[in-house]
Design a protein around this motif. Structure first.
Motif, PDB file in Angstrom:
ATOM      1  N   UNK A   1      96.314  35.907  29.723  1.00 17.75           N
ATOM      2  CA  UNK A   1      96.437  37.253  30.304  1.00 17.75           C
ATOM      3  C   UNK A   1      97.688  37.956  29.756  1.00 17.75           C
ATOM      4  N   UNK A   2      98.801  37.263  29.787  1.00 17.22           N
ATOM      5  CA  UNK A   2     100.055  37.867  29.316  1.00 17.22           C
ATOM      6  C   UNK A   2      99.997  38.115  27.811  1.00 17.22           C
ATOM      7  N   UNK A   3      99.444  37.168  27.086  1.00 12.53           N
ATOM      8  CA  UNK A   3      99.352  37.361  25.631  1.00 12.53           C
ATOM      9  C   UNK A   3      98.434  38.534  25.304  1.00 12.53           C
ATOM     10  N   UNK A   4      97.368  38.688  26.094  1.00  6.64           N
ATOM     11  CA  UNK A   4      96.453  39.795  25.822  1.00  6.64           C
ATOM     12  C   UNK A   4      97.162  41.136  26.008  1.00  6.64           C
ATOM     13  N   UNK A   5      97.965  41.262  27.044  1.00  3.82           N
ATOM     14  CA  UNK A   5      98.682  42.527  27.258  1.00  3.82           C
ATOM     15  C   UNK A   5      99.693  42.779  26.136  1.00  3.82           C
ATOM     16  N   UNK A   6     100.286  41.716  25.640  1.00  7.43           N
ATOM     17  CA  UNK A   6     101.247  41.911  24.534  1.00  7.43           C
ATOM     18  C   UNK A   6     100.502  42.283  23.258  1.00  7.43           C
ATOM     19  N   UNK A   7      99.310  41.754  23.118  1.00  5.37           N
ATOM     20  CA  UNK A   7      98.445  42.155  22.000  1.00  5.37           C
ATOM     21  C   UNK A   7      98.125  43.650  22.121  1.00  5.37           C
ATOM     22  N   UNK A   8      97.807  44.100  23.339  1.00  8.36           N
ATOM     23  CA  UNK A   8      97.510  45.528  23.546  1.00  8.36           C
ATOM     24  C   UNK A   8      98.719  46.383  23.163  1.00  8.36           C
ATOM     25  N   UNK A   9      99.894  45.903  23.510  1.00  5.71           N
ATOM     26  CA  UNK A   9     101.128  46.621  23.165  1.00  5.71           C
ATOM     27  C   UNK A   9     101.208  46.811  21.645  1.00  5.71           C
ATOM     28  N   UNK A  10     100.905  45.748  20.933  1.00  2.84           N
ATOM     29  CA  UNK A  10     100.955  45.835  19.462  1.00  2.84           C
ATOM     30  C   UNK A  10      99.866  46.762  18.935  1.00  2.84           C
ATOM     31  N   UNK A  11      98.705  46.727  19.584  1.00  4.68           N
ATOM     32  CA  UNK A  11      97.606  47.608  19.145  1.00  4.68           C
ATOM     33  C   UNK A  11      97.958  49.077  19.386  1.00  4.68           C
ATOM     34  N   UNK A  12      98.609  49.338  20.519  1.00  3.78           N
ATOM     35  CA  UNK A  12      99.034  50.714  20.823  1.00  3.78           C
ATOM     36  C   UNK A  12     100.043  51.175  19.766  1.00  3.78           C
ATOM     37  N   UNK A  13     100.966  50.292  19.462  1.00  2.63           N
ATOM     38  CA  UNK A  13     101.990  50.601  18.445  1.00  2.63           C
ATOM     39  C   UNK A  13     101.323  50.904  17.109  1.00  2.63           C
ATOM     40  N   UNK A  14     100.318  50.105  16.801  1.00  4.02           N
ATOM     41  CA  UNK A  14      99.608  50.272  15.520  1.00  4.02           C
ATOM     42  C   UNK A  14      98.854  51.609  15.512  1.00  4.02           C
ATOM     43  N   UNK A  15      98.223  51.921  16.658  1.00  3.92           N
ATOM     44  CA  UNK A  15      97.460  53.176  16.735  1.00  3.92           C
ATOM     45  C   UNK A  15      98.382  54.377  16.587  1.00  3.92           C
ATOM     46  N   UNK A  16      99.607  54.208  17.108  1.00  7.15           N
ATOM     47  CA  UNK A  16     100.557  55.320  17.031  1.00  7.15           C
ATOM     48  C   UNK A  16     101.081  55.511  15.604  1.00  7.15           C
ATOM     49  N   UNK A  17     100.794  54.531  14.792  1.00  6.45           N
ATOM     50  CA  UNK A  17     101.170  54.634  13.372  1.00  6.45           C
ATOM     51  C   UNK A  17     102.588  54.258  13.117  1.00  6.45           C
TER      52      UNK A  17
END
Lengths: 232, 389
Positions: free
Chosen positions: A216-232
């Motif tokens: 669960x915690x790793x998934x949220x940290x993955x989402x954080x990285x995905x958001x960062x990636x989407x933001x460019x």
């Protein structure tokens, strides 16, 4: 407030409808109260309406990680992100019942038209209700999951909290177009969130065994990285 | 129903390999790999409402902060208070709220109190807590936070004081040194000795391992209690280079504590620590009714521990395996271990025994230079004093 389908038909209908429907209403509201309790516990309250719906979506997707059934596995892929009319209906009822407090209600116009914003938090009466709810072992299990989920969410940077669900593996399924139904209720292979959370086990050193909480915690940290990636 | 639908979906070729599809391969797989690698050492060490998990989050924050050269120096104690409802506490005390606290390693935290939830991200800040530990305790009590689980980092950031039951109950506070040590037999031994001497050798309120020390009845699930106490101690010691994990309540058949190299850093040395309790009596709610624990049960615990230590060391490809026997029996004797010493050595499991005294008096009496109690002479006549009734 956005319009809701007339399926359940308001407080009056709640009083006159069948037992199963009543139980379904109660179970949904209990889940919502427990989710808001998790947000309070994690220190992330009040929570904006947009974030609440998005977090509820992630809770639905991630519940199977804790071997819990998803309370609602169907959602329309909405242009504003995950939004549950039924959940909003329940939030409004809980506000009316003084179990949830609402702040900063405002109506806004965005690219998609008229919309609303509000901040929600558990009221004192809501806290008491949660304590009563968690006397039940079944609710306690869900409570543990939702507190952990909210803790993982609250550990994200501010910007990532807003957009985490928009980068979610199920929500971004390219085979589901905007306006179409995302359905992972019965089609569990479509719950890509659950699968991604499980996939972490393939990427940690072989000696490390991940628990559901870790995933669960790793998934949220993955989402954080995905958001960062989407933001460019 | 689900299986049929799943079969239908697979037949259409839409989702032939769900996990591959979910991960997506390429860039997304890289992000998952990166998250798994970098975030593994930062995972909370327990459930969100467990003060130990909060302790690890705080210690991790302090540790990470110490690696940031621009972080303002800490000369005064800093307190972190775990609140079940931090907003309620923060608003009651009219404290300013800081968002994204755990990501701001350059925030000046010197001498402050932070009222926080388990995530330690949205916190409420109370400045000027106090110049020393007592002043911090008094300040927390005066604002009604004395019963909340608290972690105080002493000036300099080299030591933490844990108060899982709040600062009002000073007896339940314990100190943990914060340092950066590499994993070796000597360093693990040193950690285990320090943990034992400071926390377990004599009964301590913050380490409730005795249900009745006088009757030598341990608490229920003693191994788990000791594991929960040792875990933050080990994490605070080895976190720089290693992932320190404890057996989760949902898992069975895992090492009690594992110390493995962090995948995101260069590190050497690895270790599993298996914990066993030797006892004279089994737990019973009424200590007077606690049943005797046969010696065979303790021997079996040692045998199991050795096999587990060996198995986990091999499974996790660890260099070191320790079997720590926390001896809560009436008799302080290592005879029970001697018969397994050769086997332990052959299997490369370091066997250790730590005797838990039932009282400080008993501990003092056990020292070699202690004055023994003089035996009364048998022929001594009763004195002329009569007890009044």
């Amino acid at each position: 407030m956005p319009k809701r389908s007339g399926r359940h038909g308001g407080i009056g209908a709640l009083g006159s409808s069948g037992t199963a429907r009543e139980q379904s209403h109660i179970a949904r509201r209990a889940w919502l109260l427990l989710l808001l309790d998790g947000v309070e516990h994690a220190g992330a309250s009040p929570i904006a309406s947009t974030r609440l719906h998005r977090l509820a979506f992630l809770a639905n997707c991630l519940a199977p990680v804790y071997d819990l059934p998803s309370p609602d596995g169907k959602i329309v892929k909405y242009r504003r992100g995950p939004f549950y009319p039924d959940l909003q209906w329940d939030v409004d009822r809980l506000v009316a019942q003084n179990l949830v407090s609402m702040r900063n209600l405002e109506h806004v116009r965005d690219v998609a038209g008229l919309w609303f914003r509000a901040d929600y938090e558990l009221s004192d009466a809501g806290v008491t209700a949660v304590h009563k709810l968690t006397d039940s072992p079944r609710a306690e299990r869900g409570h543990g999951f939702l507190r952990e989920l909210a803790a993982a969410y609250a550990a994200l940077p501010e910007g990532a909290r807003e957009d985490a669900a928009l980068s979610d593996a199920t929500f971004t399924d390219p085979l589901v177009n905007l306006g179409s139904l995302i359905d992972f209720a019965e089609w569990d292979v479509r719950n890509f969130t659950h699968q991604t959370a499980d996939a972490f086990a393939d990427f940690v050193p072989p000696a490390v065994h991940l628990t559901p909480r870790d995933k669960l915690h790793l998934y949220f940290r993955y989402l954080d990285r995905m958001v960062e990636r989407a933001a460019g | 129903m689900t299986a049929k639908r799943r079969g239908d979906r697979e037949a259409t070729g839409d989702i032939a390999q769900p996990r591959t599809r979910a991960v997506g391969g390429g860039a997304v797989a890289d992000i998952i790999r990166e998250a798994a690698k970098r975030d593994l050492a930062n995972l909370p060490g327990g459930a969100t409402d467990d003060p130990i998990a909060f302790t690890t989050v705080v210690l991790d924050y302090i540790h990470d902060r110490s690696e940031v050269t621009e972080a303002p120096a800490m000369t005064l104690p800093v307190a972190f208070v775990l609140s079940e409802y931090p907003r309620a506490d923060g608003e009651r005390l009219q404290l300013p709220r800081l968002r994204g606290f755990r990501f701001d390693k350059q925030h000046d935290i010197d001498g402050a109190v932070y009222v926080a939830g388990s995530a330690l991200n949205d916190v409420y800040e109370l400045r000027a807590a106090g110049r020393d530990l007592n002043a911090v305790f008094e300040r927390l009590i005066s604002v009604g936070l004395g019963v909340r689980p608290t972690v105080v980092i002493l000036g300099g950031g080299h030591e933490a004081v844990l108060c899982p039951n709040g600062v009002e109950n000073e007896q339940t506070s314990a100190r943990i040194p914060l340092r950066s040590v590499t994993v070796s037999r000597a360093s693990v031994d040193s950690l285990l000795n320090e943990f034992y001497e400071n926390w377990l050798q004599t009964p301590q309120d913050f380490a409730p391992v005795w249900h009745s020390a006088r009757r030598r009845v341990p608490v229920e699930n003693t191994e788990k209690v000791i594991e929960g106490l040792l875990f933050p101690f080990a994490r605070a010691t080895f976190r720089t280079t290693h992932v320190v994990r404890r057996e989760d309540e949902m898992l069975s058949g895992r090492a009690d504590i594992s110390i493995l190299p962090r995948p995101d850093r260069i590190a050497s040395g690895s270790c599993v620590v298996e914990l066993k309790v030797l006892r004279s009596r089994r737990y019973h709610l009424d200590p007077g009714k606690a049943a005797t624990c046969p010696a065979a049960v303790n021997e079996q615990a040692i045998v199991d521990g050795l096999n587990q230590g060996l198995s986990y060391r091999q499974d996790l490809s660890c260099e070191l395996a320790f079997l720590c026997c926390y001896d809560m029996r009436s008799e302080n004797s290592d005879t029970i271990l001697q018969q397994y010493a050769t086997e332990a050595s052959t299997k490369k499991v370091d066997l250790r025994r730590y005797y838990l005294y039932g009282s400080s008096k008993e501990y003092r009496g056990s020292k070699p230079d202690a004055v023994p109690r003089r035996q009364p002479k048998k022929s001594q006549k009763p004195s002329g004093h009569r007890r009044r009734h």
